[in-house]
Structures are given as structure tokens and as C-alpha cells.
Scaffold this active site. Sequence first.
Site, mmCIF file in Angstrom:
data_model
loop_
_atom_site.group_PDB
_atom_site.id
_atom_site.type_symbol
_atom_site.label_atom_id
_atom_site.label_comp_id
_atom_site.label_asym_id
_atom_site.label_seq_id
_atom_site.Cartn_x
_atom_site.Cartn_y
_atom_site.Cartn_z
ATOM 1 N N HIS A 42 3.023 65.899 91.736
ATOM 2 C CA HIS A 42 3.542 64.816 92.594
ATOM 3 C C HIS A 42 4.057 63.610 91.792
ATOM 4 O O HIS A 42 3.958 62.466 92.239
ATOM 5 C CB HIS A 42 2.467 64.384 93.606
ATOM 6 C CG HIS A 42 1.209 63.844 92.995
ATOM 7 N ND1 HIS A 42 -0.040 64.117 93.498
ATOM 8 C CD2 HIS A 42 0.985 63.051 91.922
ATOM 9 C CE1 HIS A 42 -0.956 63.515 92.765
ATOM 10 N NE2 HIS A 42 -0.358 62.849 91.804
ATOM 11 N N HIS A 54 -3.376 56.759 95.217
ATOM 12 C CA HIS A 54 -3.342 56.082 93.912
ATOM 13 C C HIS A 54 -3.394 54.565 94.060
ATOM 14 O O HIS A 54 -2.900 53.839 93.206
ATOM 15 C CB HIS A 54 -2.068 56.454 93.159
ATOM 16 C CG HIS A 54 -1.909 57.898 92.840
ATOM 17 N ND1 HIS A 54 -1.631 58.853 93.785
ATOM 18 C CD2 HIS A 54 -1.964 58.565 91.661
ATOM 19 C CE1 HIS A 54 -1.526 60.035 93.199
ATOM 20 N NE2 HIS A 54 -1.717 59.886 91.916
ATOM 21 N N HIS A 102 -2.790 66.475 82.676
ATOM 22 C CA HIS A 102 -2.103 65.255 82.252
ATOM 23 C C HIS A 102 -3.074 64.095 82.089
ATOM 24 O O HIS A 102 -4.133 64.083 82.700
ATOM 25 C CB HIS A 102 -0.923 64.884 83.144
ATOM 26 C CG HIS A 102 -1.210 64.494 84.571
ATOM 27 N ND1 HIS A 102 -1.849 65.297 85.487
ATOM 28 C CD2 HIS A 102 -0.888 63.363 85.262
ATOM 29 C CE1 HIS A 102 -1.887 64.701 86.667
ATOM 30 N NE2 HIS A 102 -1.328 63.514 86.555
ATOM 31 N N GLU A 107 -6.784 65.948 89.258
ATOM 32 C CA GLU A 107 -6.069 66.137 90.533
ATOM 33 C C GLU A 107 -6.116 67.597 90.979
ATOM 34 O O GLU A 107 -5.795 67.906 92.130
ATOM 35 C CB GLU A 107 -4.616 65.659 90.399
ATOM 36 C CG GLU A 107 -4.546 64.148 90.270
ATOM 37 C CD GLU A 107 -3.140 63.593 90.090
ATOM 38 O OE1 GLU A 107 -2.967 62.377 90.267
ATOM 39 O OE2 GLU A 107 -2.216 64.355 89.773
HETATM 40 C C1 DHB Z 1 2.574 60.578 86.718
HETATM 41 C C2 DHB Z 1 1.660 61.548 87.122
HETATM 42 C C3 DHB Z 1 0.866 61.328 88.248
HETATM 43 O O1 DHB Z 1 -0.068 62.219 88.716
HETATM 44 C C4 DHB Z 1 1.010 60.165 88.989
HETATM 45 O O2 DHB Z 1 0.258 60.037 90.108
HETATM 46 C C5 DHB Z 1 1.903 59.196 88.596
HETATM 47 C C6 DHB Z 1 2.692 59.395 87.449
HETATM 48 C C7 DHB Z 1 3.463 60.803 85.538
HETATM 49 O O3 DHB Z 1 3.300 61.784 84.807
HETATM 50 O O4 DHB Z 1 4.390 59.990 85.332
HETATM 51 FE FE FE Z 2 -1.179 61.457 90.432
#
Ligand code: DHB
Ligand code: FE
Length: 291
Positions: free
Chosen positions: A12, A59, A197, A244
Site C-alpha cells: 500500500h 498510519h 520493509h 504489516e
Molecule cells: C512506504 C511504505 C509503507 O508501508 C507506508 O505505509 C508508507 C510508505 C514506502 O515504502 O514508501
Molecule cells: Fe504502511
Amino acid sequence: MAVIVGGIATTHVPAIGKAIAEKKHNDPYWKPFFKGFDYVHYWLARTKPDVAVVFYNDHGLNFFLDKLPTFAVGAAMEYRSEDEGWGIPVSRPIPGDPALSWHLINTLVADEFDVTMCQDMLIDHAVTIPMALIWRGPASSAKSWPVKIVPIEINTVQHPLPTLARCLKLGRSIGRAIETYEQNLRVVMVGTGGLSHQLDGTRAGFINKEFDELCLEKIVTEPEALTRYSIHDWVEQSGSQGVEFLNWMAMRGALTGRVSELNRNYHIPISNTAAATVVYDNQKESERKAA
Ligand code: DHB
Ligand code: FE
């Protein structure tokens, strides 16, 4: 009776909203990611769901660190979004299905999940970006997408987070609730975010392809195998935002039939994430016998 037609999960990342608005689908950076949705669109044209139950993490748009429910279920007529500061178009409102929401809430509480009930809830990029990818069109368009939604928030932001096992069970409770819902609705389960991530700290930019591949394998037929990882292990293996994946576990838990992977697209990187898009079939026992 309602039926669960299957499941979809996808990342997302907000930057996707900008790429959609600027029609960058064929740009070399974006093409390998957007191509993963060709199958999603083909499958949706065949399965035609009426409602999407969307597991996501907020978020900071609707819930902030001062009050952050572990699990919250939307029970609104309509869900609006707002500018989160990412420089992406604000999404169109998305209609809800309050009757289905209350049925899910009743079942969850009877199953001892004491959820927060939200008759007014803003949805952030973790709902609106997947909607724009799955049902197409810029989020800001005035047209409506052809589904109603029930958004279900899972805390992946402020520790302690729920365990993977707890999220799998939450999904199972929802799956059972839908199977006992008397309206003839076709329901698709959606999980958003991930895969590995990390946006902050000394490991910012961390991605773990090997672990992502393990998750993509196990979640289909052996999701329980993933419950042996603690949240601490998960952060180590998948990054601080890789948690997540809890949304994916809940989506998978809600698929109550025989589950098989129909399509998978995995691509590194999209912004800071390993981006994955999957479609799962959910075949009911009775349909298998008849086949
Ligand atoms: C990014 C990833 C995320 O899960 C998010 O909520 C906001 C930004 C990113 O990789 O830029
Ligand atoms: Fe996110």
C-alpha cells in the site's frame, strides 16, 4: 447465504497513488509492479464481489499513538479519506455496508475479540491505494468503485502488536461470520501492506527476499507455520514495517475453504518495500465435491 470468493493481498505504498495519477503504468520503474494487477482485474471480472473486507493498518490518520486500538471494525455508511501529507490525490469516499459490519462485530465479540466499533472512521492510504490498484482508476475520481467495504484496522504501529496467531484467528472468526450471513453477498477478503520493509533507523531500506518468499509459500497452505515467529522475530526478519504482514494473516484466516494461489507478483523495490500482489482462490468443500 454470503460466500467468500477469495482473497487478494497487495502492498500500500503511497507513491503508487502518484504513479496512478500520473499514468506511469508503463514507465520502466512501475511496469513490473502494475503488471501484477492484470490477473487481479481478470479474476474480479469473473468473480464479481459485492463487498470487500479490508484488513489494514492505520498510519495516524484516524488513530494516533494516544489512542490506538489493537483491532477496530468500521461500521459506517461511508468512509472518507483526507490529505495525509504524502502529496497524493485524496481518495473518493467509499460506501460501507453497516449491516454486514454489525454482523461481523457481533460474531467477533461473541468469539471474545473485543474490538473497537467505529461508526465514523477515516481511511488512509492503506485502504485507498489498494482500492485504486484492485478496482482501478485514480482514487480521486468522482466515479465510485463497484464494491462496498468493511475496513478492519489491525495495530501494526505501536507495540505491543497482536501476534500472528491472534490475527489468523481474527480472520477465521470473520470467515465464519460471513458464512453465516443470510444475505446473498459475494465477499472478497483483502489484506494490505508489506512485504519486508523498514522506513526508519539504521536499517532503513532493509528488505529480505528470502524471508518474503518463505512467507508467500507458507501462507497459502500452512499459515500456522508462520505463527512460530514472535513479533520481535518478525521485525528482525522482515523490518519494522514488515509487520504489516499481520493484515495478510488475517485475510488468509478468513478464507475458510480450500485455498490455492491463483497468481503472485513479487517485485523489489517499490519505494522502500518488497512489493507483492497475490490472488487466492477459496473453494468450499461442497463445491469441490460437486466438481
Ligand atoms: C512506504 C511504505 C509503507 O508501508 C507506508 O505505509 C508508507 C510508505 C514506502 O515504502 O514508501
Ligand atoms: Fe504502511
